[in-house]
Write an enzyme that holds these catalytic residues in place. Structure first.
Site, PDB file in Angstrom:
ATOM      1  N   LYS A 108       0.152  10.009   2.978  1.00  0.00           N
ATOM      2  CA  LYS A 108      -1.251  10.691   3.865  1.00  0.00           C
ATOM      3  C   LYS A 108      -2.093  11.894   3.109  1.00  0.00           C
ATOM      4  O   LYS A 108      -2.631  11.805   3.416  1.00  0.00           O
ATOM      5  CB  LYS A 108       0.009  12.467   4.726  1.00  0.00           C
ATOM      6  CG  LYS A 108       0.944  11.672   6.089  1.00  0.00           C
ATOM      7  CD  LYS A 108       1.273  12.468   6.862  1.00  0.00           C
ATOM      8  CE  LYS A 108       1.498  11.544   8.132  1.00  0.00           C
ATOM      9  NZ  LYS A 108       1.789  13.305   9.258  1.00  0.00           N
TER      10      LYS A 108
ATOM     11  N   LYS B 159       1.980  -2.650  17.174  1.00  0.00           N
ATOM     12  CA  LYS B 159       2.506  -2.529  17.845  1.00  0.00           C
ATOM     13  C   LYS B 159       1.167  -1.492  18.773  1.00  0.00           C
ATOM     14  O   LYS B 159       0.045  -1.611  17.742  1.00  0.00           O
ATOM     15  CB  LYS B 159       2.885  -1.331  17.504  1.00  0.00           C
ATOM     16  CG  LYS B 159       4.813  -1.960  17.443  1.00  0.00           C
ATOM     17  CD  LYS B 159       5.649  -1.237  16.482  1.00  0.00           C
ATOM     18  CE  LYS B 159       5.734  -0.149  17.759  1.00  0.00           C
ATOM     19  NZ  LYS B 159       6.957   1.172  16.561  1.00  0.00           N
TER      20      LYS B 159
ATOM     21  N   LYS C 202      -2.942   4.327  19.201  1.00  0.00           N
ATOM     22  CA  LYS C 202      -3.330   5.157  18.562  1.00  0.00           C
ATOM     23  C   LYS C 202      -4.234   5.388  17.625  1.00  0.00           C
ATOM     24  O   LYS C 202      -5.622   5.695  17.675  1.00  0.00           O
ATOM     25  CB  LYS C 202      -3.279   6.221  18.989  1.00  0.00           C
ATOM     26  CG  LYS C 202      -3.600   7.188  20.524  1.00  0.00           C
ATOM     27  CD  LYS C 202      -4.520   7.250  21.397  1.00  0.00           C
ATOM     28  CE  LYS C 202      -5.682   8.362  21.676  1.00  0.00           C
ATOM     29  NZ  LYS C 202      -6.587   8.213  22.834  1.00  0.00           N
TER      30      LYS C 202
END
Length: 326
Positions: free
Chosen positions: A111, A192, A195
């Site tokens: 991240k 997969k 979003k």
């Protein structure tokens, strides 16, 4: 009864993959275990968000989860920031974990590469997550394989705390739940449904209108040989449709393939099954969205139940440390 804890970040819309792959498996869990589900809004602000976004997303996610079948009067469903013991216990956990342990966390490395501003909260995220879990004397935490590291550091923190101050926290176990339906992107069936993939035509959101659902599924990528069979490696698009249809109708996708000789009929039936599956969900969500006060009432029930448990655990931890009683 086994206590199970799961935290869900209030980010983005829920899609068909979320529901068939995970959320639907939670529904029996709330009856078979002492299940605690937490909308972890404090974790969401480790990355800067516009004012009001996290609150709106937390309300919406709570409504989506309730519409999917989580019952706040059966399980414990609440918003993290509504139970202040999480923040206080989070500090105790920060003081029980080392800089080196936090530095080795894979999620922080991933991240931090995606953002210019790296908050201290993003770095200490695992300490707050440990508090979330340990406050409820949690026996099991359902996680994917990629989340096992977080349960391992939670156990390390708990063991260190117990060693220093006496038996305080239950050591949780990571449990990889039985796999739900394998739902892939309709346009990129090797990935997969997600979003983050930025594939609006390949993602069926739980609140999509029936016509939109039908359009997306009927335009799903298949292949050119025209044979309907379940073969994930050779026929990922067709196999994805069979998986979705099988999950929506509680049938085996392998045997379902025998019912079809054309892709068109498979797509039509898959679209119809998904629309039928989501119709009651969407109706319940509309009721909750129209009456946010009811959602607030239900979340308050969950927060009260959560606080009763968390306050007892936190008091035990503070007493064992030897902090001056208030």
């Amino acid at each position: 009864m086994t206590r199970v804890f799961s935290g869900i970040q209030p980010t983005g819309e829920l899609h068909l993959g979320n529901y068939l792959g995970a959320i639907r498996n939670w529904l029996p869990m709330q009856h078979e275990t002492d299940a605690v589900f937490c909308v972890v809004d404090l974790h969401a602000i480790t990355v800067p968000k516009p004012p009001g976004e996290v609150g709106a997303d937390s309300l919406r996610l709570s409504q989506l989860l309730m519409a999917a079948g989580l019952d706040p009067e059966v399980c414990t469903l609440f918003v993290q920031s509504h139970v202040r013991e999480h923040s206080e216990a989070g500090w105790l956990m920060q003081c029980s974990v080392s800089f080196g342990e936090l530095s080795r966390m894979t999620q922080f490395k991933d991240k931090s590469d995606q953002h210019d501003f790296i908050s201290a909260g993003l770095f200490t995220y695992p300490a707050l997550q440990a508090a979330d879990i340990l406050l409820y004397d949690t026996d099991e935490v359902p996680v994917g394989e990629d989340q096992r590291q977080h349960i391992e550091i939670t156990r390390d923190i708990a063991e260190r705390f117990n060693s220093r101050y006496g038996e305080t926290f239950v050591l949780p176990q990571a449990v990889v739940p039985a796999a739900g339906a394998r739902v892939m992107d309709l346009q990129r069936p090797d990935n997969k449904m997600s979003k983050s993939l930025d594939s609006p035509k390949g993602t069926v959101n739980l609140l999509d209108e029936p016509e939109r659902i039908e359009k997306k599924i009927k335009s799903a990528v298949t292949d050119n040989d025209g044979e309907v069979r379940f073969d994930v490696d050779e026929k990922p698009g067709v196999s994805n449709l069979l998986s979705i249809l099988g999950a929506a109708t509680d049938r085996d996708p392998v045997t379902l393939a025998d019912d079809y000789h054309q892709y068109g009929a498979l797509k039509v039936d898959t679209a119809a099954a998904v629309v039928e599956l989501l119709t009651p969900f969407q109706a319940r969500f509309a009721e909750l969205e129209a009456d946010p006060g009811e959602t607030t009432r239900l979340l308050r029930i969950g927060a009260d139940k959560a606080r009763d448990i968390a306050a007892t655990t936190l008091a035990r931890a503070k007493s064992n440390i030897g902090l001056l009683a208030d």
